[in-house]
Design a protein around this motif. Structure first.
Motif, PDB file in Angstrom:
ATOM      1  N   ARG A 245      -1.171  12.935  13.084  1.00  0.00           N
ATOM      2  CA  ARG A 245      -1.060  13.281  11.818  1.00  0.00           C
ATOM      3  C   ARG A 245       0.191  13.080  11.114  1.00  0.00           C
ATOM      4  O   ARG A 245       1.482  13.187  11.882  1.00  0.00           O
ATOM      5  CB  ARG A 245      -1.285  14.682  11.494  1.00  0.00           C
ATOM      6  N   VAL A 246       0.304  12.255  10.292  1.00  0.00           N
ATOM      7  CA  VAL A 246       1.449  11.595   9.633  1.00  0.00           C
ATOM      8  C   VAL A 246       1.778  12.190   8.294  1.00  0.00           C
ATOM      9  O   VAL A 246       0.957  11.882   7.466  1.00  0.00           O
ATOM     10  CB  VAL A 246       1.766  10.052   9.572  1.00  0.00           C
ATOM     11  N   PHE A 247       3.018  12.724   7.884  1.00  0.00           N
ATOM     12  CA  PHE A 247       3.074  13.199   6.687  1.00  0.00           C
ATOM     13  C   PHE A 247       4.421  12.417   6.297  1.00  0.00           C
ATOM     14  O   PHE A 247       5.255  12.217   6.983  1.00  0.00           O
ATOM     15  CB  PHE A 247       3.525  14.863   6.608  1.00  0.00           C
ATOM     16  N   ARG A 248       4.201  11.785   5.044  1.00  0.00           N
ATOM     17  CA  ARG A 248       5.287  10.984   4.411  1.00  0.00           C
ATOM     18  C   ARG A 248       5.990  11.503   3.375  1.00  0.00           C
ATOM     19  O   ARG A 248       5.370  12.194   2.320  1.00  0.00           O
ATOM     20  CB  ARG A 248       4.803   9.737   4.103  1.00  0.00           C
ATOM     21  N   VAL A 249       7.044  11.483   3.166  1.00  0.00           N
ATOM     22  CA  VAL A 249       7.974  12.212   2.204  1.00  0.00           C
ATOM     23  C   VAL A 249       8.531  10.788   1.202  1.00  0.00           C
ATOM     24  O   VAL A 249       8.917   9.665   1.751  1.00  0.00           O
ATOM     25  CB  VAL A 249       9.157  12.997   2.626  1.00  0.00           C
ATOM     26  N   PRO A 250       8.716  11.034   0.138  1.00  0.00           N
ATOM     27  CA  PRO A 250       9.518  10.035  -0.824  1.00  0.00           C
ATOM     28  C   PRO A 250      10.880   9.721  -0.173  1.00  0.00           C
ATOM     29  O   PRO A 250      11.259  10.546   0.274  1.00  0.00           O
ATOM     30  CB  PRO A 250       9.484  10.461  -2.150  1.00  0.00           C
ATOM     31  N   LEU A 251      11.141   8.271  -0.526  1.00  0.00           N
ATOM     32  CA  LEU A 251      12.496   8.057  -0.149  1.00  0.00           C
ATOM     33  C   LEU A 251      12.836   6.905  -1.028  1.00  0.00           C
ATOM     34  O   LEU A 251      12.061   6.023  -1.282  1.00  0.00           O
ATOM     35  CB  LEU A 251      12.942   7.838   1.291  1.00  0.00           C
ATOM     36  N   PHE A 252      14.368   6.647  -1.125  1.00  0.00           N
ATOM     37  CA  PHE A 252      14.454   5.357  -1.637  1.00  0.00           C
ATOM     38  C   PHE A 252      14.550   4.196  -0.809  1.00  0.00           C
ATOM     39  O   PHE A 252      15.407   4.451   0.359  1.00  0.00           O
ATOM     40  CB  PHE A 252      16.032   5.406  -2.430  1.00  0.00           C
TER      41      PHE A 252
ATOM     42  N   GLY B 107       0.735  -1.158  -0.065  1.00  0.00           N
ATOM     43  CA  GLY B 107       0.037   0.039  -0.064  1.00  0.00           C
ATOM     44  C   GLY B 107       1.035   1.493   0.055  1.00  0.00           C
ATOM     45  O   GLY B 107       0.119   2.247  -0.119  1.00  0.00           O
ATOM     46  N   TYR B 108       2.032   1.201   0.145  1.00  0.00           N
ATOM     47  CA  TYR B 108       2.879   2.328   0.027  1.00  0.00           C
ATOM     48  C   TYR B 108       4.041   2.411  -0.969  1.00  0.00           C
ATOM     49  O   TYR B 108       4.340   1.150  -1.671  1.00  0.00           O
ATOM     50  CB  TYR B 108       3.883   2.343   1.573  1.00  0.00           C
ATOM     51  N   GLY B 109       4.489   3.360  -1.592  1.00  0.00           N
ATOM     52  CA  GLY B 109       5.416   3.441  -2.572  1.00  0.00           C
ATOM     53  C   GLY B 109       6.171   4.705  -2.622  1.00  0.00           C
ATOM     54  O   GLY B 109       5.809   5.507  -1.692  1.00  0.00           O
ATOM     55  N   PHE B 110       7.035   5.092  -3.589  1.00  0.00           N
ATOM     56  CA  PHE B 110       7.747   6.275  -3.457  1.00  0.00           C
ATOM     57  C   PHE B 110       7.075   7.501  -3.525  1.00  0.00           C
ATOM     58  O   PHE B 110       7.352   8.303  -2.723  1.00  0.00           O
ATOM     59  CB  PHE B 110       8.627   6.153  -4.886  1.00  0.00           C
ATOM     60  N   TRP B 111       5.982   7.669  -4.132  1.00  0.00           N
ATOM     61  CA  TRP B 111       5.160   8.729  -4.212  1.00  0.00           C
ATOM     62  C   TRP B 111       3.745   8.653  -3.387  1.00  0.00           C
ATOM     63  O   TRP B 111       3.021   9.518  -3.357  1.00  0.00           O
ATOM     64  CB  TRP B 111       4.783   9.412  -5.616  1.00  0.00           C
ATOM     65  N   SER B 112       3.309   7.634  -2.832  1.00  0.00           N
ATOM     66  CA  SER B 112       2.159   7.280  -2.371  1.00  0.00           C
ATOM     67  C   SER B 112       2.036   7.858  -0.746  1.00  0.00           C
ATOM     68  O   SER B 112       2.953   8.060  -0.219  1.00  0.00           O
ATOM     69  CB  SER B 112       1.796   5.850  -2.166  1.00  0.00           C
ATOM     70  N   ARG B 113       0.555   8.217  -0.536  1.00  0.00           N
ATOM     71  CA  ARG B 113       0.252   8.311   0.908  1.00  0.00           C
ATOM     72  C   ARG B 113       1.163   9.493   1.458  1.00  0.00           C
ATOM     73  O   ARG B 113       1.910   9.212   2.145  1.00  0.00           O
ATOM     74  CB  ARG B 113       0.307   7.191   1.790  1.00  0.00           C
ATOM     75  N   ALA B 114       1.115  10.618   0.819  1.00  0.00           N
ATOM     76  CA  ALA B 114       1.490  11.934   1.449  1.00  0.00           C
ATOM     77  C   ALA B 114       1.171  12.253   2.953  1.00  0.00           C
ATOM     78  O   ALA B 114       1.807  12.678   3.636  1.00  0.00           O
ATOM     79  CB  ALA B 114       1.398  12.937   0.657  1.00  0.00           C
ATOM     80  N   GLU B 115      -0.130  12.036   3.321  1.00  0.00           N
ATOM     81  CA  GLU B 115      -0.543  12.165   4.453  1.00  0.00           C
ATOM     82  C   GLU B 115      -1.610  10.812   5.105  1.00  0.00           C
ATOM     83  O   GLU B 115      -2.572  10.698   4.183  1.00  0.00           O
ATOM     84  CB  GLU B 115      -1.477  13.551   4.428  1.00  0.00           C
ATOM     85  N   GLU B 116      -1.557  10.597   6.062  1.00  0.00           N
ATOM     86  CA  GLU B 116      -2.278   9.795   6.840  1.00  0.00           C
ATOM     87  C   GLU B 116      -2.434  10.083   8.296  1.00  0.00           C
ATOM     88  O   GLU B 116      -1.734  10.720   8.860  1.00  0.00           O
ATOM     89  CB  GLU B 116      -1.878   8.375   6.348  1.00  0.00           C
ATOM     90  N   GLY B 117      -3.241   9.173   8.803  1.00  0.00           N
ATOM     91  CA  GLY B 117      -3.416   9.380  10.484  1.00  0.00           C
ATOM     92  C   GLY B 117      -3.067   7.770  11.184  1.00  0.00           C
ATOM     93  O   GLY B 117      -2.935   6.822  10.367  1.00  0.00           O
ATOM     94  N   TYR B 118      -2.743   8.015  12.136  1.00  0.00           N
ATOM     95  CA  TYR B 118      -2.375   6.877  13.151  1.00  0.00           C
ATOM     96  C   TYR B 118      -2.676   7.027  14.560  1.00  0.00           C
ATOM     97  O   TYR B 118      -1.879   8.023  15.096  1.00  0.00           O
ATOM     98  CB  TYR B 118      -0.683   6.482  12.925  1.00  0.00           C
ATOM     99  N   GLN B 119      -3.710   6.614  15.086  1.00  0.00           N
ATOM    100  CA  GLN B 119      -4.198   6.807  16.335  1.00  0.00           C
ATOM    101  C   GLN B 119      -4.427   8.118  16.687  1.00  0.00           C
ATOM    102  O   GLN B 119      -3.840   8.441  17.780  1.00  0.00           O
ATOM    103  CB  GLN B 119      -3.360   5.966  17.241  1.00  0.00           C
ATOM    104  N   GLY B 120      -4.886   8.872  15.988  1.00  0.00           N
ATOM    105  CA  GLY B 120      -5.055  10.409  16.286  1.00  0.00           C
ATOM    106  C   GLY B 120      -3.610  11.210  16.027  1.00  0.00           C
ATOM    107  O   GLY B 120      -3.871  12.563  16.234  1.00  0.00           O
TER     108      GLY B 120
END
Length: 199
Positions: A63-70, A48-61
């Motif tokens: 806020r999680v921001f995800r950036v690309p990485l190798f 469900g994750y990839g280089f450009w996927s899911r820039a923002e999501e939640g985890y038990q209240g």
């Protein structure tokens, strides 16, 4: 209190920072996490994750921001280095090159390719950055290097626009096809000038 946690690893990866974030939230703090795309320990992105996927999501209240990485891959030294550096690079808003003499041109070009604006000194010899609107050129002094980032970070909207402008400059002027055409034109001019002068 608002708490920002910057960590390369976070849920669903199993690290202690997950407990720290949850503990802060349970104590009533508003927690935000800036992290990378999960790929530890196997070196492959989690389902469900990839280089450009899911820039923002939640985890038990939280806020999680995800950036690309190798991803880490098999854990070889080069892949591990790419993994660490790509998180640092993509998580940054701005690439600062506080050099007093070295141009570090390749760093500026790489930042431009990724759409990141740059802060360089007036001693770097890359004034095109300022002329193209791709970043800021400050004096190579303590005051210049102190005041430059403060002014920049006070205008968050300008960061993205300067990043786009630097990216445009790099793509228009420094792609291999463009550079090769410039060299061929220069060689043609040299040959023409040599022929017109004669032996």
């Amino acid at each position: 209190m608002h708490v920002l946690i910057v960590t390369q690893y976070f849920w669903p990866e199993n690290f202690r920072i997950n407990d720290v974030a949850l503990g802060l939230k349970e104590k009533g703090h508003q927690v935000t996490v800036l992290t990378g795309q999960p790929n530890y320990p196997d070196g492959r992105f989690f389902p469900g994750y990839g280089f450009w996927s899911r820039a923002e999501e939640g985890y038990q209240g939280i806020r999680v921001f995800r950036v690309p990485l190798f991803p880490r891959g098999n854990g070889g030294k080069l892949r591990l280095l790419q993994n660490y550096l790509s998180f640092a690079f993509f998580a940054s808003l701005l690439v600062a090159v506080p050099s007093r003499q070295e141009a570090m041109s390749i760093v500026v070009l790489e930042a431009g390719c990724a759409g990141k604006p740059v802060l360089i000194t007036d001693q770097c010899g890359f004034g095109e950055v300022g002329h193209a609107g791709g970043g800021w050129v400050v004096p190579a002094t303590v005051e210049g290097l102190r005041s430059g980032p403060v002014a920049i970070l006070n205008d968050q909207n300008a960061l993205a626009e300067h990043g786009r402008m630097l990216q445009r400059m790099v793509l228009e002027r420094f792609q291999w096809t463009t550079v090769v055409k410039q060299y061929l034109s220069l060689y043609d001019q040299i040959l023409h000038d040599h022929q017109s002068i004669g032996p």
